[in-house]
Structures are given as C-alpha cells and as structure tokens.
Design a protein around this motif. Structure first.
Motif, mmCIF file in Angstrom:
data_model
loop_
_atom_site.group_PDB
_atom_site.id
_atom_site.type_symbol
_atom_site.label_atom_id
_atom_site.label_comp_id
_atom_site.label_asym_id
_atom_site.label_seq_id
_atom_site.Cartn_x
_atom_site.Cartn_y
_atom_site.Cartn_z
ATOM 1 N N VAL A 152 0.849 -1.191 0.000
ATOM 2 C CA VAL A 152 0.000 0.000 0.000
ATOM 3 C C VAL A 152 0.882 1.238 0.000
ATOM 4 N N GLU A 153 0.544 2.197 -0.874
ATOM 5 C CA GLU A 153 1.294 3.444 -0.968
ATOM 6 C C GLU A 153 0.358 4.639 -0.838
ATOM 7 N N MET A 154 0.894 5.717 -0.291
ATOM 8 C CA MET A 154 0.204 6.986 -0.301
ATOM 9 C C MET A 154 0.228 7.555 -1.722
ATOM 10 N N VAL A 155 -0.876 8.142 -2.136
ATOM 11 C CA VAL A 155 -0.904 8.847 -3.419
ATOM 12 C C VAL A 155 -0.283 10.215 -3.183
ATOM 13 N N ALA A 156 0.975 10.356 -3.585
ATOM 14 C CA ALA A 156 1.732 11.563 -3.248
ATOM 15 C C ALA A 156 2.519 12.132 -4.416
ATOM 16 N N ASP A 157 2.427 11.494 -5.594
ATOM 17 C CA ASP A 157 3.145 12.004 -6.764
ATOM 18 C C ASP A 157 2.390 11.556 -8.015
ATOM 19 N N GLU A 158 2.926 11.907 -9.171
ATOM 20 C CA GLU A 158 2.209 11.603 -10.416
ATOM 21 C C GLU A 158 2.084 10.104 -10.652
ATOM 22 N N ARG A 159 3.120 9.339 -10.323
ATOM 23 C CA ARG A 159 3.056 7.895 -10.551
ATOM 24 C C ARG A 159 1.936 7.248 -9.745
ATOM 25 N N THR A 160 1.910 7.512 -8.437
ATOM 26 C CA THR A 160 0.870 6.900 -7.602
ATOM 27 C C THR A 160 -0.505 7.471 -7.912
ATOM 28 N N PHE A 161 -0.566 8.750 -8.304
ATOM 29 C CA PHE A 161 -1.849 9.339 -8.679
ATOM 30 C C PHE A 161 -2.413 8.658 -9.920
ATOM 31 N N ARG A 162 -1.589 8.460 -10.934
ATOM 32 C CA ARG A 162 -2.079 7.814 -12.157
ATOM 33 C C ARG A 162 -2.488 6.366 -11.890
ATOM 34 N N ALA A 163 -1.781 5.694 -10.996
ATOM 35 C CA ALA A 163 -2.159 4.326 -10.646
ATOM 36 C C ALA A 163 -3.530 4.295 -9.976
ATOM 37 N N ALA A 164 -3.759 5.201 -9.009
ATOM 38 C CA ALA A 164 -5.049 5.249 -8.320
ATOM 39 C C ALA A 164 -6.164 5.661 -9.266
ATOM 40 N N SER A 165 -5.885 6.605 -10.175
ATOM 41 C CA SER A 165 -6.885 7.046 -11.137
ATOM 42 C C SER A 165 -7.274 5.914 -12.075
ATOM 43 N N MET A 166 -6.287 5.146 -12.536
ATOM 44 C CA MET A 166 -6.582 4.010 -13.405
ATOM 45 C C MET A 166 -7.490 3.008 -12.713
ATOM 46 N N VAL A 167 -7.199 2.723 -11.430
ATOM 47 C CA VAL A 167 -8.022 1.773 -10.679
ATOM 48 C C VAL A 167 -9.456 2.295 -10.553
ATOM 49 N N ALA A 168 -9.600 3.595 -10.262
ATOM 50 C CA ALA A 168 -10.940 4.163 -10.102
ATOM 51 C C ALA A 168 -11.729 4.128 -11.409
ATOM 52 N N VAL A 169 -11.088 4.490 -12.513
ATOM 53 C CA VAL A 169 -11.774 4.504 -13.804
ATOM 54 C C VAL A 169 -12.208 3.096 -14.203
ATOM 55 N N ARG A 170 -11.286 2.139 -14.107
ATOM 56 C CA ARG A 170 -11.625 0.767 -14.481
ATOM 57 C C ARG A 170 -12.595 0.135 -13.484
ATOM 58 N N GLY A 171 -12.347 0.357 -12.198
ATOM 59 C CA GLY A 171 -13.164 -0.290 -11.174
ATOM 60 C C GLY A 171 -14.597 0.186 -11.164
ATOM 61 N N TRP A 172 -14.803 1.492 -11.417
ATOM 62 C CA TRP A 172 -16.163 2.048 -11.411
ATOM 63 C C TRP A 172 -16.785 2.097 -12.803
ATOM 64 N N GLY A 173 -16.019 1.774 -13.834
ATOM 65 C CA GLY A 173 -16.568 1.803 -15.186
ATOM 66 C C GLY A 173 -16.844 3.208 -15.685
ATOM 67 N N ARG A 174 -15.994 4.168 -15.289
ATOM 68 C CA ARG A 174 -16.187 5.561 -15.693
ATOM 69 C C ARG A 174 -15.407 5.881 -16.966
ATOM 70 N N ARG A 175 -15.715 7.063 -17.507
ATOM 71 C CA ARG A 175 -14.956 7.554 -18.645
ATOM 72 C C ARG A 175 -13.549 7.961 -18.197
ATOM 73 N N GLU A 176 -12.602 7.826 -19.108
ATOM 74 C CA GLU A 176 -11.249 8.294 -18.838
ATOM 75 C C GLU A 176 -11.260 9.823 -18.800
ATOM 76 N N PRO A 177 -10.789 10.450 -17.712
ATOM 77 C CA PRO A 177 -10.792 11.910 -17.650
ATOM 78 C C PRO A 177 -9.887 12.522 -18.714
ATOM 79 N N ALA A 178 -10.230 13.733 -19.130
ATOM 80 C CA ALA A 178 -9.388 14.467 -20.073
ATOM 81 C C ALA A 178 -8.070 14.819 -19.396
ATOM 82 N N PRO A 179 -6.991 14.987 -20.184
ATOM 83 C CA PRO A 179 -5.684 15.317 -19.590
ATOM 84 C C PRO A 179 -5.726 16.544 -18.685
#
Length: 282
Positions: free
Chosen positions: A134-161
């Motif tokens: 488990v990691e804290m979301v504290a930089d771009e790498r961990t943020f993109r990892a958490a965002s990917m999980v949320a988008v795929r896990g909830w079935g949402r649209r990929e956010p714009a850049p």
C-alpha cells in the motif's frame, strides 16, 4: 465501538449529523439546495453504469411528499434527464416519502449502510496479506495508478488530460494540509485497489480542531483481484493514517454484498440504512 472515550460520546445521532458532510461535490456539478431537499446533477465524467446523473441526496420537508416530488420531477425534466435517483433514510421527511415514491412507480435500485467506528482504541487487525503493498498517493506515478483503478473499477470515462492534471494538483495540495488523502494498493506489482479519506471537524465539537471525522470514500478493487485482501489493506492504511492525523471517528457507506461484512468484522457499527429509488420521468 462508538462510545469509546472520545471527547464527546459518538452517539448514533452525532454520527448521522456527520453524514451530511459526506456529500460529494465534484467539478462540474450542478447543485440545487432548498429548504426541502438537495438535488444534484453530476457531470458526465463522474457517471458510471449504475450512477445516474440526477439525484436527490437528502430531503427533509414539512410539505407533502407528493408536492416535493412533483417539484423535483419538474426540475429534472428541464434538464432532459430520463429520471431521478432519490435517497431515503430514517432522517427523510416527511416520513411517507418512500411510500410516495413507490406510489409514483419508483423502484428501489440500491442501498448502503452507514457505518461508524471510534478510533481512540486499538485499530482492528485486518490480516493484510504479505504480498499486498500500500502506498500513499503523493506524486504523479501513484496518482495515475489510483486514477486508473478508479476509472476501471467504477466503469467511468477516462478523464481528459486537463482534468487529470487539475485533480493531481488538488490531491497534492490536500495532502499537504492533511484535509484529504488517497492510497493505492498493489499486488504482484500491479495497482489493483484504491480508496480515499477526507478529514473534517466533528459536528458539535467544542474547540476547533479538537476532534475530526475520517470520511472514507471511493474504495474500489479491480474485479480480477478481488478476494485477495486488497480492500482490507486499503481500509487498514486509511484508518491508521486518519487516527495519526487526529481523527476520532471513521465514517463510511458500505454495501451488504461487498465492503459491508468486512467493515462489520473490523468493528464498525451499523447506524442507519440509505435506500435509493429510481423514479423514471420519460
């Protein structure tokens, strides 16, 4: 686990008072606040197959239920939405709102339990597997990892850049003040689960900053990685960090078929149930 020696006892009513502060206000939301209800139109990027755009998150009125429902329905029709999701609980007024929704053809489509746990005692042993990191979301790498999980896990649209960049900036800013944080869990080197926490002042507290409520939100595990301890890992880390930064109570909404049983085993108390009715308007 509610009345466990905090500065003021965490009664069921205090917990329910704190639930109101959990209302989600994402970028682009349209919010109609009246003396009788809160009606929300969520932006397209926040929707998923089970999350409707128009929702009444609470309604407490002295007017007749049919009158309030008619007023909301008129607003939603002007938005050209096919219907409205209406949440009811023990706090909903008038008391016959649920019956009035059913009388108009409303169908129950969801339900969540309001669960709370005091954090001043020992934290639960959630038996997190050793191969889960488990990691804290504290930089771009961990943020993109958490965002990917949320988008795929909830079935949402990929956010714009641009939206992703703005959310990253907000995430780092909130972490700097410990007003909100996210964690991401990986297994076999693959990000597979994530969840967030917002720290707010407790309702009705005496001195500002003396007591905080940890509002747990957004936890999701990718389907192919479920039942491997990832949700437990995300839960354990959020509870640990929340208590370390002044939280006296953890508050979360859980479903009976997914997170609910884990939360109950972790010492959370079931304080109320919120039921959601879909009222078609076309």
């Amino acid at each position: 686990m509610l009345n466990s020696g905090t500065q003021r006892s965490w009664t069921r009513q205090r917990v329910l008072d704190a639930v109101t502060a959990m209302e989600w206000r994402p970028d682009g939301v349209i919010e109609v606040l009246t003396d009788d209800y809160r009606l929300v139109r969520y932006p397209g990027w926040a929707l998923d197959p089970t999350f409707p755009a128009a929702q009444v998150t609470r309604s407490r009125s002295e007017r007749a239920a049919a009158e309030v429902i008619g007023e909301v329905a008129a607003r939603v029709r002007r938005w050209r939405r096919p219907g409205v999701a209406w949440w009811v609980s023990s706090a909903t007024r008038p008391a016959d709102t649920e019956a009035a929704l059913r009388a108009r053809g409303g169908k129950q489509v969801d339900a969540v339990h309001i669960l709370a746990r005091g954090l001043d005692g020992d934290l639960p042993d959630l038996a997190v597997p050793g191969d889960v990191q488990v990691e804290m979301v504290a930089d771009e790498r961990t943020f993109r990892a958490a965002s990917m999980v949320a988008v795929r896990g909830w079935g949402r649209r990929e956010p714009a850049p641009a939206a992703l960049a703005r959310e990253l900036t907000e995430t780092i800013r909130d972490l700097a003040t410990w007003s909100s944080f996210r964690v991401v869990a990986s297994i076999d080197g693959q990000p597979a689960s994530s969840g967030g926490c917002t720290l707010r002042g407790a309702p009705g507290q005496g001195e500002p900053g003396q007591e905080k409520v940890a509002q747990l939100w957004g936890a999701v595990t990718l389907r192919e990685y479920r039942r491997r301890g990832l949700y437990r890992a995300v839960l354990a880390e959020r509870l640990r960090l929340a208590r370390a930064h002044g939280a006296a109570l953890a508050l979360v909404k859980g479903r009976a078929g997914t997170s609910g049983p884990i939360l109950l085993r972790a010492g959370f108390a079931d304080c109320d149930t919120e039921r959601c009715y879909w009222l078609a308007l076309t």
